[in-house]
Design a protein around this motif. Structure first.
Motif, PDB file in Angstrom:
ATOM      1  N   TRP A 161     -11.122  10.078  -4.851  1.00  0.00           N
ATOM      2  CA  TRP A 161     -12.365   9.316  -4.967  1.00  0.00           C
ATOM      3  C   TRP A 161     -12.046   7.839  -4.784  1.00  0.00           C
ATOM      4  CZ3 TRP A 161     -17.259  11.423  -6.367  1.00  0.00           C
ATOM      5  CH2 TRP A 161     -17.248  12.817  -6.588  1.00  0.00           C
ATOM      6  N   GLY A 162     -12.933   7.129  -4.086  1.00  0.00           N
ATOM      7  CA  GLY A 162     -12.777   5.698  -3.913  1.00  0.00           C
ATOM      8  C   GLY A 162     -14.034   4.965  -4.336  1.00  0.00           C
ATOM      9  N   THR A 163     -13.860   3.831  -4.985  1.00  0.00           N
ATOM     10  CA  THR A 163     -14.999   3.011  -5.394  1.00  0.00           C
ATOM     11  C   THR A 163     -14.815   1.589  -4.882  1.00  0.00           C
ATOM     12  OG1 THR A 163     -14.025   2.291  -7.502  1.00  0.00           O
ATOM     13  CG2 THR A 163     -15.269   4.362  -7.509  1.00  0.00           C
ATOM     14  N   ASP A 164     -15.938   0.910  -4.693  1.00  0.00           N
ATOM     15  CA  ASP A 164     -15.910  -0.500  -4.334  1.00  0.00           C
ATOM     16  C   ASP A 164     -17.305  -1.068  -4.594  1.00  0.00           C
ATOM     17  OD1 ASP A 164     -13.714  -2.198  -2.499  1.00  0.00           O
ATOM     18  OD2 ASP A 164     -15.729  -3.049  -2.474  1.00  0.00           O
ATOM     19  N   ASP A 185      -9.222   5.650  -6.496  1.00  0.00           N
ATOM     20  CA  ASP A 185      -8.825   4.398  -5.858  1.00  0.00           C
ATOM     21  C   ASP A 185      -9.903   3.356  -6.162  1.00  0.00           C
ATOM     22  OD1 ASP A 185      -7.960   2.349  -4.249  1.00  0.00           O
ATOM     23  OD2 ASP A 185      -8.183   3.435  -2.352  1.00  0.00           O
ATOM     24  N   ILE A 186      -9.591   2.437  -7.069  1.00  0.00           N
ATOM     25  CA  ILE A 186     -10.540   1.398  -7.461  1.00  0.00           C
ATOM     26  C   ILE A 186     -10.436   0.223  -6.501  1.00  0.00           C
ATOM     27  CG2 ILE A 186     -11.138  -0.292  -9.241  1.00  0.00           C
ATOM     28  CD1 ILE A 186     -10.264   1.694 -11.334  1.00  0.00           C
ATOM     29  N   GLY A 187     -11.574  -0.176  -5.946  1.00  0.00           N
ATOM     30  CA  GLY A 187     -11.562  -1.238  -4.950  1.00  0.00           C
ATOM     31  C   GLY A 187     -11.012  -0.729  -3.636  1.00  0.00           C
ATOM     32  N   VAL A 231       0.838  -1.207   0.000  1.00  0.00           N
ATOM     33  CA  VAL A 231       0.000   0.000   0.000  1.00  0.00           C
ATOM     34  C   VAL A 231       0.869   1.252   0.000  1.00  0.00           C
ATOM     35  CG1 VAL A 231      -1.689   1.311   1.341  1.00  0.00           C
ATOM     36  CG2 VAL A 231      -1.965  -1.160   1.070  1.00  0.00           C
ATOM     37  N   ASP A 232       1.898   1.266   0.838  1.00  0.00           N
ATOM     38  CA  ASP A 232       2.812   2.417   0.875  1.00  0.00           C
ATOM     39  C   ASP A 232       3.488   2.627  -0.480  1.00  0.00           C
ATOM     40  OD1 ASP A 232       2.281   2.996   3.527  1.00  0.00           O
ATOM     41  OD2 ASP A 232       4.031   1.910   4.289  1.00  0.00           O
ATOM     42  N   ALA A 233       3.916   1.539  -1.104  1.00  0.00           N
ATOM     43  CA  ALA A 233       4.608   1.640  -2.383  1.00  0.00           C
ATOM     44  C   ALA A 233       3.699   2.204  -3.470  1.00  0.00           C
ATOM     45  CB  ALA A 233       5.157   0.276  -2.809  1.00  0.00           C
ATOM     46  N   VAL A 234       2.437   1.807  -3.466  1.00  0.00           N
ATOM     47  CA  VAL A 234       1.491   2.353  -4.443  1.00  0.00           C
ATOM     48  C   VAL A 234       1.362   3.865  -4.263  1.00  0.00           C
ATOM     49  CG1 VAL A 234      -0.933   2.403  -5.161  1.00  0.00           C
ATOM     50  CG2 VAL A 234       0.216   0.222  -4.779  1.00  0.00           C
ATOM     51  N   ALA A 235       1.193   4.306  -3.024  1.00  0.00           N
ATOM     52  CA  ALA A 235       1.045   5.735  -2.760  1.00  0.00           C
ATOM     53  C   ALA A 235       2.283   6.515  -3.191  1.00  0.00           C
ATOM     54  CB  ALA A 235       0.766   5.965  -1.275  1.00  0.00           C
ATOM     55  N   VAL A 236       3.462   5.955  -2.951  1.00  0.00           N
ATOM     56  CA  VAL A 236       4.705   6.639  -3.301  1.00  0.00           C
ATOM     57  C   VAL A 236       4.951   6.615  -4.806  1.00  0.00           C
ATOM     58  CG1 VAL A 236       7.219   6.539  -3.079  1.00  0.00           C
ATOM     59  CG2 VAL A 236       5.781   6.272  -1.051  1.00  0.00           C
ATOM     60  N   GLN A 237       4.810   5.439  -5.416  1.00  0.00           N
ATOM     61  CA  GLN A 237       5.141   5.310  -6.832  1.00  0.00           C
ATOM     62  C   GLN A 237       4.134   6.010  -7.744  1.00  0.00           C
ATOM     63  OE1 GLN A 237       6.657   1.521  -8.254  1.00  0.00           O
ATOM     64  NE2 GLN A 237       7.133   0.891  -6.161  1.00  0.00           N
ATOM     65  N   THR A 267     -11.834  -0.955   2.736  1.00  0.00           N
ATOM     66  CA  THR A 267     -12.024  -0.240   3.995  1.00  0.00           C
ATOM     67  C   THR A 267     -11.226   1.057   4.072  1.00  0.00           C
ATOM     68  OG1 THR A 267     -10.278  -1.546   5.062  1.00  0.00           O
ATOM     69  CG2 THR A 267     -12.553  -2.367   5.250  1.00  0.00           C
ATOM     70  N   GLY A 268     -10.589   1.441   2.973  1.00  0.00           N
ATOM     71  CA  GLY A 268      -9.956   2.761   2.895  1.00  0.00           C
ATOM     72  C   GLY A 268      -8.500   2.830   3.294  1.00  0.00           C
ATOM     73  N   ASN A 269      -7.803   1.703   3.331  1.00  0.00           N
ATOM     74  CA  ASN A 269      -6.412   1.721   3.781  1.00  0.00           C
ATOM     75  C   ASN A 269      -5.486   2.478   2.830  1.00  0.00           C
ATOM     76  OD1 ASN A 269      -6.993   0.235   6.123  1.00  0.00           O
ATOM     77  ND2 ASN A 269      -6.891  -1.692   4.992  1.00  0.00           N
ATOM     78  N   LEU A 270      -5.645   2.266   1.534  1.00  0.00           N
ATOM     79  CA  LEU A 270      -4.870   3.056   0.573  1.00  0.00           C
ATOM     80  C   LEU A 270      -5.406   4.472   0.485  1.00  0.00           C
ATOM     81  CD1 LEU A 270      -2.797   3.505  -1.657  1.00  0.00           C
ATOM     82  CD2 LEU A 270      -4.402   2.447  -3.273  1.00  0.00           C
ATOM     83  N   THR A 271      -6.709   4.625   0.475  1.00  0.00           N
ATOM     84  CA  THR A 271      -7.321   5.947   0.371  1.00  0.00           C
ATOM     85  C   THR A 271      -6.790   6.886   1.449  1.00  0.00           C
ATOM     86  OG1 THR A 271      -9.321   4.721  -0.232  1.00  0.00           O
ATOM     87  CG2 THR A 271      -9.514   7.113  -0.023  1.00  0.00           C
ATOM     88  N   ALA A 272      -6.589   6.352   2.657  1.00  0.00           N
ATOM     89  CA  ALA A 272      -6.098   7.164   3.766  1.00  0.00           C
ATOM     90  C   ALA A 272      -4.717   7.742   3.491  1.00  0.00           C
ATOM     91  CB  ALA A 272      -6.073   6.330   5.049  1.00  0.00           C
TER      92      ALA A 272
END
Length: 215
Positions: free
Chosen positions: A75-78, A55-57, A38-44, A60-65
Motif C-alpha cells: 500500500w502507498g499513501t501520499d 509506503d508512506i509518502g 531507495v534500494d537500501a530501504v527496500a533491502v534493509q 511517484t512510486g519509485n520505492l513502491t516499485a
C-alpha cells in the motif's frame, strides 16, 4: 503538512522524477544517491513474500516499485493526488490512497503492517514531530516483529550537514528539517527504539527502527 506544501507537490509531480535524475547525475543536494537510498530501504526492510507493507509518502512510486516484487501486499499513501496518479500508472500492482499523515487513519487502509517504509518525507517535520509520528506508527500500526525503515535527507553529524549546506548555497531549503544522526539517534533510543543507521550518500541516509514496546 500545510496546504501550501500540498500545492507545491501537486505542481512538482510531473517533473519530480526528472529532478531526481538531475541531482543524482550531479551528485548534488538534495537527491544525491537517491536510487541508492531507495534500494537500501527496500533491502534493509527485509521484506518477506507474505508481508503487508506500507509506503508512506509514496510520491511517484519509485520505492513502491521495488516493494511489489518482494511483498505479498503493498500500500502507498501520499497527500498529492497527482503524484499518486503517476504512481498508480507506474506500479499498478500496488494499492494507493490519498492521506496526509496529520489526518486520521483512512478507513479503507489496513489497520497494521509488517513493514512501514518511507523515503524523502520525514524531513518535513522537526525532531519532536518525527518522534511523535514514529512512536504512533510503531505502537498502533506495526504488527508484532515489524519495523520502520526510513530513507531521507540525512547527515551523520552537524559538521557534515554544515558542509552540505555551504555547498548547496541558495538551493538549501531553510524550511525543512533534516536528520542529523548524532542528534536524533539518542532521542529515538530514549523513546524506546532500537536504531540502525547507514549513511548512503553525502546527504542521504537510512534508519531501521524497531520499537521495543511493539513486540
Amino acid at each position: 503538512m500545510s496546504q501550501d506544501r500540498a500545492e507545491l507537490f501537486e505542481s512538482w509531480a510531473e517533473d519530480y522524477d526528472q529532478a531526481v535524475i538531475r541531482d543524482q547525475m550531479a551528485d548534488a543536494y538534495p537527491f544525491a544517491g537517491y536510487d541508492d537510498v531507495v534500494d537500501a530501504v527496500a533491502v534493509q526492510a527485509n521484506i518477506l513474500s507474505n508481508h503487508r507493507v506500507l509506503d508512506i509518502g509514496a510520491g511517484t512510486g519509485n520505492l513502491t516499485a521495488k516493494l511489489v516484487c518482494r511483498a505479498g501486499e503493498v500500500w502507498g499513501t501520499d497527500f498529492s493526488e497527482r503524484m499518486l496518479q503517476l504512481a498508480q500508472a507506474k506500479v499498478p500492482q500496488a494499492h494507493f490512497r490519498t492521506w496526509n499523515v496529520h489526518d486520521s487513519w483512512p478507513s479503507d487502509l489496513p489497520e497494521a503492517f509488517d513493514r512501514i517504509v518511507s523515503t524523502y518525507v520525514f524531513h518535513e517535520f522537526d525532531d519532536a514531530a518525527k518522534l511523535s509520528l514514529l512512536m504512533d506508527l510503531a505502537r498502533t500500526r506495526l504488527l508484532p516483529g515489524g519495523c520502520l525503515v526510513i530513507g531521507d535527507i540525512a547527515f551523520p553529524d552537524a559538521s557534515a550537514q554544515a558542509v552540505c549546506r555551504q555547498n548547496a548555497a541558495s538551493l538549501w531549503d531553510e524550511s525543512e528539517h533534516y536528520w542529523v544522526a548524532s542528534r536524533i539517534i539518542p532521542q529515538l533510543e530514549k523513546a524506546g527504539f532500537v536504531v540502525g543507521y547507514k549513511q548512503i550518500s553525502v546527504c542521504g541516509g537510512v534508519f531501521v527502527l524497531r520499537f521495543e514496546d511493539a513486540a
